[in-house]
Design an enzyme around this catalytic site. Structure first.
Site, PDB file in Angstrom:
ATOM      1  N   ASP A  54     -10.101   3.294  -3.841  1.00 34.19           N
ATOM      2  CA  ASP A  54     -10.782   2.146  -3.225  1.00 34.19           C
ATOM      3  C   ASP A  54     -12.216   1.970  -3.723  1.00 34.19           C
ATOM      4  OD1 ASP A  54      -8.479   2.043  -1.790  1.00 34.19           O
ATOM      5  OD2 ASP A  54      -9.457   1.901   0.171  1.00 34.19           O
ATOM      6  N   TRP A 107      -2.834   3.265  -5.882  1.00 34.85           N
ATOM      7  CA  TRP A 107      -4.116   3.855  -6.345  1.00 34.85           C
ATOM      8  C   TRP A 107      -3.976   4.677  -7.622  1.00 34.85           C
ATOM      9  CZ3 TRP A 107      -2.548   6.425  -1.475  1.00 34.85           C
ATOM     10  CH2 TRP A 107      -2.599   5.543  -0.369  1.00 34.85           C
ATOM     11  N   GLY A 108      -2.934   4.455  -8.390  1.00 33.55           N
ATOM     12  CA  GLY A 108      -2.737   5.261  -9.605  1.00 33.55           C
ATOM     13  C   GLY A 108      -2.123   6.627  -9.317  1.00 33.55           C
ATOM     14  N   ASP A 153       0.825  -1.210   0.000  1.00 37.40           N
ATOM     15  CA  ASP A 153       0.000   0.000   0.000  1.00 37.40           C
ATOM     16  C   ASP A 153       0.864   1.267   0.000  1.00 37.40           C
ATOM     17  OD1 ASP A 153      -2.467   1.300   0.029  1.00 37.40           O
ATOM     18  OD2 ASP A 153      -3.290  -0.097   1.510  1.00 37.40           O
TER      19      ASP A 153
END
Ligand code: GLA
Length: 376
Positions: A183, A161-162, A126
């Site tokens: 998300d 997350w790009g 993450d």
């Protein structure tokens, strides 16, 4: 490692969030192995955030929370492996994980070795609480290199997350999949939003490093950590079909122990999975949508045996007409060929005439075809 097709499995986050423990994870492994999911290709069982203590031990190693995982992670890995499955875990490129547990920043090689010792096969990594002065590409390169040197084959699943133009640098980190968007939540608006965000990113998807549109919400029905309003079975089916057709990893997020028939049918459709896992891994193309209705999305993908996969999706709550022209997939009338198409959910056969396909889609409905090129 080189992963040739989009990874498939189950992840704890969508339903369980921080409420994870050994008994539940072992039950999930049982269901994956016994319900038919494993045979369909769902192989990675992944524990997401919140599995560790808030402090490292005196040797700086991560420590599984003994209340949640009293026998430690090696025992879980052994259990999962004994079921013929692969075991995944989670960490973060920052000081902390998104839920505030220790992240792997400045501990990358130690953590990779720890995961290898435990028998981990997959690491979701993450991006919360990361250094504001070190670019993400360096943080992911570090963990990528640490995994390549940890003595075990561990699939690297990036989750930034790009952000920070991830698409431009993620392949150089050794990641096999990368979260291309934020998300997911268990609502139709969330699905629609992620699909729209994906529009610019299709060219980056492909064999070896797959665009991850996030874990599936199929079958959640508003329950659990990202539960919210929930969706209808029709909406779940359309969501699943888009993820599968666009070549996203298929990581289930619902409670497998309580899957109903509709959920199983959606998650275990052989033809849909075959399209997702097609070895060509070709880039999806969005076909033109006539009549200016942006709620109609039509995608096509070339498949390894010369067939095409074509999906027509109605993102709105109104019945709507969907149509495409064979010129756009390389089959103008002048080729003397057309498409013989079989719909994956119903088995209906359709021969395209006059180089044009027209059909009415139900609210939130979809048709997905495996189409063969045939002589007229
Ligand atoms: C981020 C990720 C999610 C999940 C949570 C865990 O939000 O994008 O998929 O892993 O962190 O805290």
């Amino acid at each position: 490692m080189v992963k040739l097709t989009p990874p498939m499995g189950w992840n704890s986050w969508n339903t369980f969030g921080e409420n994870i423990n050994e008994a539940m994870i072992c039950e999930m492994a049982d269901v994956m192995a016994e319900s038919g999911l494993k045979e369909k290709g769902y192989e990675y069982l992944v524990i997401d955030d919140c599995w560790s203590l808030k402090e490292r031990d005196e040797k700086e190693r991560l420590v599984p929370d003994p209340e949640k995982f009293p026998h430690g992670m090696k025992a879980i890995a052994d259990y999962v492996h004994a079921k013929g499955l692969k075991f995944g875990m989670y960490s973060c490129a920052g000081n902390l994980t998104c839920a505030g547990y220790p992240g792997s920043f400045e501990h990358e090689f130690l953590d990779a070795e720890t995961f290898a010792e435990w028998g981990v096969d997959f690491l979701k990594y993450d991006y919360c609480y990361h250094s504001p002065i070190i670019h993400g590409k360096y943080l992911y390169r570090r963990m990528g290199l640490a995994l390549e040197n940890c003595g075990r084959e561990i699939l690297f699943s990036a989750c930034s997350w790009g952000n920070d133009e991830t698409h431009a640098w993620i392949k150089e980190t050794g990641a096999s999949m990368w979260r291309s968007t934020g998300d997911i939540f268990d609502t139709w608006d969330s699905v629609k939003d992620l699909v729209t965000q994906q529009d610019k990113l299709h060219p980056y998807n492909g064999v070896g490093c797959f665009n991850d549109m996030d874990m599936l919400i199929v079958g959640m029905h508003g329950n659990g950590n990202v539960g919210l309003a929930g969706c209808t079975d029709q909406q779940y089916r359309t969501h699943y079909a888009i993820w599968a057709l666009l070549g996203s990893p298929l990581m289930i997020g619902c409670d497998l122990r309580t899957m109903d028939e509709a959920t199983k049918e959606t998650l275990m459709n052989d033809e849909m999975i075959r399209i997702n896992q097609d070895p060509l891994g070709s880039q999806p193309i969005r076909l033109s949508t006539p009549y200016g209705n942006d709620n109609i999305r039509i995608y096509a993908r070339n498949l390894a045996n010369g067939d095409l996969a074509i999906g027509l999706f109605n993102m709105s709550g109104e019945r709507a007409k969907a149509t495409f022209n064979l010129d756009e997939v390389g089959l103008p009338f002048s080729t003397g060929r057309t498409l013989q198409m079989r719909e994956v959910w119903t088995g209906n056969e359709v021969l395209v005439k006059n180089a044009t396909h027209i059909e009415e889609l139900e609210p939130y409905g979809c048709s997905v075809y495996r189409a063969k090129v045939v002589k007229l």
